[in-house]
Enzyme design. Structure first.
Site, PDB file in Angstrom:
ATOM      1  N   PHE A   1       0.977  -1.110  -0.220  1.00  0.00           N
ATOM      2  CA  PHE A   1      -0.202  -0.361   0.498  1.00  0.00           C
ATOM      3  C   PHE A   1       0.641   1.026  -0.371  1.00  0.00           C
ATOM      4  O   PHE A   1       0.029   2.390  -0.117  1.00  0.00           O
ATOM      5  CB  PHE A   1      -1.100   0.212   1.441  1.00  0.00           C
TER       6      PHE A   1
ATOM      7  N   VAL B   1       4.654   3.303   6.374  1.00  0.00           N
ATOM      8  CA  VAL B   1       4.189   3.855   7.627  1.00  0.00           C
ATOM      9  C   VAL B   1       5.144   4.665   8.471  1.00  0.00           C
ATOM     10  O   VAL B   1       6.329   4.456   8.407  1.00  0.00           O
ATOM     11  CB  VAL B   1       3.653   2.461   8.153  1.00  0.00           C
TER      12      VAL B   1
ATOM     13  N   LYS C   1      -0.303   6.350   8.103  1.00  0.00           N
ATOM     14  CA  LYS C   1      -0.381   5.256   6.803  1.00  0.00           C
ATOM     15  C   LYS C   1       0.066   6.525   5.953  1.00  0.00           C
ATOM     16  O   LYS C   1      -1.075   6.901   5.227  1.00  0.00           O
ATOM     17  CB  LYS C   1      -0.873   4.437   6.982  1.00  0.00           C
TER      18      LYS C   1
ATOM     19  N   ASP D   1      -9.166 -10.001   6.850  1.00  0.00           N
ATOM     20  CA  ASP D   1      -7.379 -10.172   6.635  1.00  0.00           C
ATOM     21  C   ASP D   1      -6.786 -10.604   8.330  1.00  0.00           C
ATOM     22  O   ASP D   1      -5.843  -9.731   8.281  1.00  0.00           O
ATOM     23  CB  ASP D   1      -6.554  -8.881   6.000  1.00  0.00           C
TER      24      ASP D   1
END
Length: 652
Positions: A349, A352, A367, A463
Site C-alpha cells: 500500500f 508507515v 500510513k 485479513d
C-alpha cells in the site's frame, strides 16, 4: 453490439506465417491459421488481439488442434499490453493448457481473467494449468504484487508468483512493467521427468535469462488429462486494456522453435500504427460521437454542480467517519517531512511513519498510501468509513485522515511495540511470554466479537493475521488494517464475493467460492491462535524434505502422536499447560474445514474465559466434513449468545 461470448470460430487455413508439425507450431505473426476464437478475440495488424479495449470483456484463442500427448513441453511468446493509462491496466492475460475449451465459455471477466468464474474457481475438475501475467491488484489478494507473474493450477490463487522482471547474467533482478506498452517475451518449460516448471520473462529482443523468474515442482500428469488444448485467455474490467500476442511457438515434446524477430519487429511497428489510427474518429461516426459527447458533458456538469454543492455543505472531501481530518502541512511537520528516520515499515500500500503532532504532542502512526497502489482510494475510503466509527480497546484507533492531491494518509494511535508478526518471527531477540500471548489472543477475540456481534453492523475483517495485530506500550493486542473489511446489517448476508485474505489464513470455502462470512474470519482467527502458541507461521517449509506444511496439520499430527503440547513454542518456558492446550484445541476447532463446525466469536470468548468448557473432542473430528453422515451428530452450533456445543461428547 456483439454478445459477450461469441460462438467458437474455427479457421483451418494455414498461412505462410505459421508452421505446424508433430513437433508443434510456430506463429511469426498471425493472419489466419488453425485457431479457435472466443469472446472478443480477433486478429488485427497481424497480431492476435485477445481484448480490444472494451470494458468487462473476455477474449480467448486456442490452437485449433488437440494434442493427444504432451510430455516435456515448451512454449515462448511475445506479447504487448496497451493500457489507456500509463499506470493502470487490467486484468492481464494467461497462457493456458486445459482439458477442453468449452468449459471456459462460462468464464467471467475482471479478476477471473476469462478462465474461471466465482463458482468453479478452485475446482479440481477444471483440469487447467496456467501462467498468468497479472496487471491489476485485486482487493481480495492484498499481499500479491499488482504487476506479477504467477503459476496457477485449477485456481487463480497462484501456487507461486513473483513481481514481473528478470535476472541479468550478473544475478541482479530488474523490474518490468507489464502494462508499459512495450513488447516482452515469456518462456514456459516443463520437464516431465522431474516435474519441474520454469517460467522466464524478458524485454523483447533480450536473450532468455539463465535464471528463471519462477520455478516449481508440479506433476502435471495428475492435473491434466492425456489430451489437451493450449492457448491464451484475457479479460478486462472497468479498467480496460488491449492485450496482444505478437508471436507464439509451442512444442509438446521438446524445446519450442525460435521466433523470427525480424518479422515480429515489423508487426510491432504495425501495431503501433494501428494504435495511433484508433485515436482518429471516422467521419461516418462523427455526428453520433458529438451527440454522445454533448450528453456526457451535460451529465458531468450536473455531477460537478451536485458535488460542489455538497462540498460547500460538508467541507472539501469530508467523509462521514467520526474522525477529524488533518492537513498535509501538520502531518509533514509531524514526520520531519516524511524523513526516512521516521519510517516504521512499508508494504504494497505504501509506507508507515512515526509522527509527533505539534499541537497535542501525541505520538501517532501515519500510513501514507502510495499513488501507485491501484486500489489505494477504495481501501482508503473503506478504512476511514469503517474504522472511524469503531471504538474498542482491542482495535487500532483511527484518529483522522488527510488527502492532498494524490497523497492519501491515515493517522492512527502509535503502537510502540510494533506488530505481533515481528515479535513472533522477527530477527530481534524479543520474546513475548505466555501471559502476554494469552492476553493478546483474548484481546483480539474480544475485538472480533465486537465487530461480529456488538457493533451496530456486522464487520467482516477479511485479513486477520499476526502482521495486522499491533502491540501497545503494555503489550495489549489491537487489530488493525481494515482496508479489506466489509460490513452489512445484522441478520443479513455479506455481499462480498471476492477472495480476500492472506494465504494460510484463508478458509477452504472462501478459496472455492470467494464469499467472506463471519465463519471465514473465525477460521483465520483459529490459525492465528495456533501461530501465537506455536511460534510458527501458517505455512512453513519442512526442513527434512523442503515441502510446505500447514500449521494446522502439524498440530493435529502432534496431537495424534501423543502430545499436542509438543507444538508449543520452545521459547515459552512459563506457559500453563491447561491454558496452552485449551488454545491449541480451540484454534483447531475454529479452523475446522467445515464452516458449520466453527464456534462464533461469542462462544470463543466464553471458552477462553473458561465460562464454558471446551468439549472433549478427538482429532478424528477435525477430519469430518459437512458431507459426512456422522457429522450431524458431532456438529457445533452457535445460533445465539447462549449457543453451546451440541452432540460432541468424547472420542470415537
Amino acid at each position: 453490439m456483439l454478445p459477450r461470448y461469441l460462438l467458437l470460430c474455427l479457421i483451418f487455413l494455414i498461412p505462410a506465417s505459421a508452421s505446424y508439425t508433430n513437433d508443434g507450431f510456430t506463429y511469426d505473426g498471425f493472419s489466419s491459421g488453425m485457431l479457435r476464437f472466443d469472446g472478443v478475440a480477433s486478429i488485427s495488424s497481424r497480431a492476435l488481439m485477445l481484448t480490444d479495449g472494451v470494458a468487462q470483456s473476455v477474449g480467448r484463442a486456442f490452437f485449433g488442434g488437440r494434442f493427444d500427448s504432451i510430455s516435456s513441453f515448451s512454449t515462448t511468446f511475445v506479447f504487448v499490453i496497451s493500457p489507456p493509462y500509463s499506470d493502470l491496466g487490467g486484468h492481464g492475460l494467461a497462457f493456458t493448457v486445459s482439458a477442453t475449451t468449452d468449459s471456459l465459455l462460462g468464464a467471467s471477466p475482471s479478476q477471473y481473467m476469462g478462465i474461471f468464474n466465482p463458482e468453479n474457481n478452485g475446482n479440481v475438475t477444471n483440469q487447467l494449468f496456467a501462467v498468468e501475467l497479472d496487471t491489476i491488484q485485486n482487493p481480495e489478494f492484498r499481499d500479491i504484487n499488482s504487476n506479477h507473474v504467477g503459476i496457477d493450477v485449477n485456481t487463480l490463487v497462484s501456487i507461486n508468483s513473483h513481481p514481473a522482471g528478470y535476472y541479468t547474467p550478473d544475478g541482479n533482478f530488474t523490474d518490468l512493467l507489464l502494462i508499459s506498452g512495450k513488447p516482452m517475451q515469456v518462456w514456459v518449460d516443463y520437464d516431465d521427468s522431474s516435474h519441474q516448471v520454469n517460467v522466464s520473462l524478458a524485454p523483447y529482443l533480450e536473450q532468455k535469462p539463465q535464471r528463471p523468474l519462477l520455478s516449481n515442482t508440479i506433476n502435471l500428469t495428475s492435473v491434466l488429462p492425456r489430451s489437451v488444448y493450449v492457448g491464451f485467455a484475457s479479460a478486462t474490467s472497468t479498467v480496460r486494456s488491449i492485450h496482444r500476442i505478437i508471436g507464439w511457438s509451442f512444442n509438446p515434446n521438446g524445446e519450442a522453435k525460435p521466433l523470427n524477430y525480424s518479422v515480429l519487429s515489423e508487426i510491432i511497428q504495425d501495431v503501433r500504427r494501428d494504435a495511433q489510427s484508433r485515436s482518429h474518429v471516422p467521419k461516418g461516426v462523427l455526428i453520433p460521437v458529438i451527440i454522445v459527447s454533448v450528453f456526457i458533458t451535460t451529465v458531468v456538469i450536473v455531477a460537478i454542480y451536485v458535488y460542489m454543492k455538497k462540498a460547500r455543505q460538508s467541507g472539501d472531501w469530508e467523509i462521514d467517519c467520526g474522525s477529524a481530518s488533518f492537513t498535509y502541512k501538520d502531518l509533514a511537520a509531524a514526520t520531519n517531512s516524511f524523513s526516512d528516520k521516521m519510517l516504521l515499515g512499508k508494504g504494497g500500500f505504501g509506507k508507515v511513519y512515526k509522527g509527533l503532532l505539534q499541537t497535542s504532542k501525541q505520538n501517532v502512526a501515519i500510513k501514507r498510501v502510495s499513488p501507485e497502489s491501484k486500489q489505494g482510494m477504495k481501501e482508503f475510503i473503506a478504512e476511514i468509513t469503517i474504522l472511524g466509527h469503531l471504538h474498542h480497546r482491542n482495535l487500532v484507533q483511527l484518529l483522522g485522515y488527510c488527502r492532498n492531491k494524490s497523497e492519501l494518509l491515515l493517522v492512527y494511535d502509535y503502537m510502540p511495540n510494533g506488530s505481533l508478526d515481528r515479535v513472533l518471527h522477527g530477527r530481534d531477540k524479543q520474546t513475548v511470554g505466555w501471559v502476554h500471548r494469552f492476553n493478546i489472543i483474548k484481546g483480539i477475540a474480544a475485538g472480533l466479537c465486537y465487530l461480529h456481534e456488538d457493533w451496530e453492523k456486522v464487520v467482516i475483517h477479511r485479513d486477520i493475521k499476526a502482521s495486522n495485530v499491533l502491540l501497545d506500550n503494555e503489550m495489549n493486542g489491537r487489530l488493525g488494517d481494515f482496508g479489506l473489511a466489509r460490513l452489512h446489517n445484522h441478520g443479513t448476508d455479506a455481499h462480498t464475493t471476492h477472495l480476500a485474505g492472506t494465504w494460510g489464513y484463508i478458509a477452504p470455502e472462501l478459496s472455492r467460492l470467494g464469499r467472506a462470512t463471519k465463519a471465514t474470519d473465525v477460521f483465520a482467527f483459529g490459525v492465528f491462535m495456533l501461530e501465537v502458541v506455536c511460534g510458527r507461521r501458517p505455512i512453513q517449509v519442512n526442513d527434512s524434505d523442503g515441502e510446505p506444511v500447514l500449521l494446522t496439520d502439524w498440530v493435529v499430527d502432534a496431537w495424534e502422536s501423543g502430545s499436542i503440547l509438543n507444538t508449543v513454542d520452545p521459547k515459552l518456558e512459563d506457559y500453563l499447560s491447561e491454558e496452552a492446550e485449551l488454545v491449541l484445541k480451540l484454534g483447531l476447532l475454529c479452523s475446522h474445514s467445515a464452516q458449520s463446525a466453527r464456534p462464533c466469536m461469542r462462544l470463543v470468548m466464553q471458552y477462553l474465559s473458561k465460562d464454558v468448557l471446551l468439549p472433549d473432542y478427538q482429532p478424528s473430528f477435525l477430519s469430518l466434513t459437512s458431507r459426512d453422515e456422522e457429522f450431524g451428530q458431532h456438529i457445533l452450533s452457535c445460533p445465539s449468545v447462549a449457543a453451546t456445543m451440541t452432540g460432541l461428547s468424547g472420542g470415537r
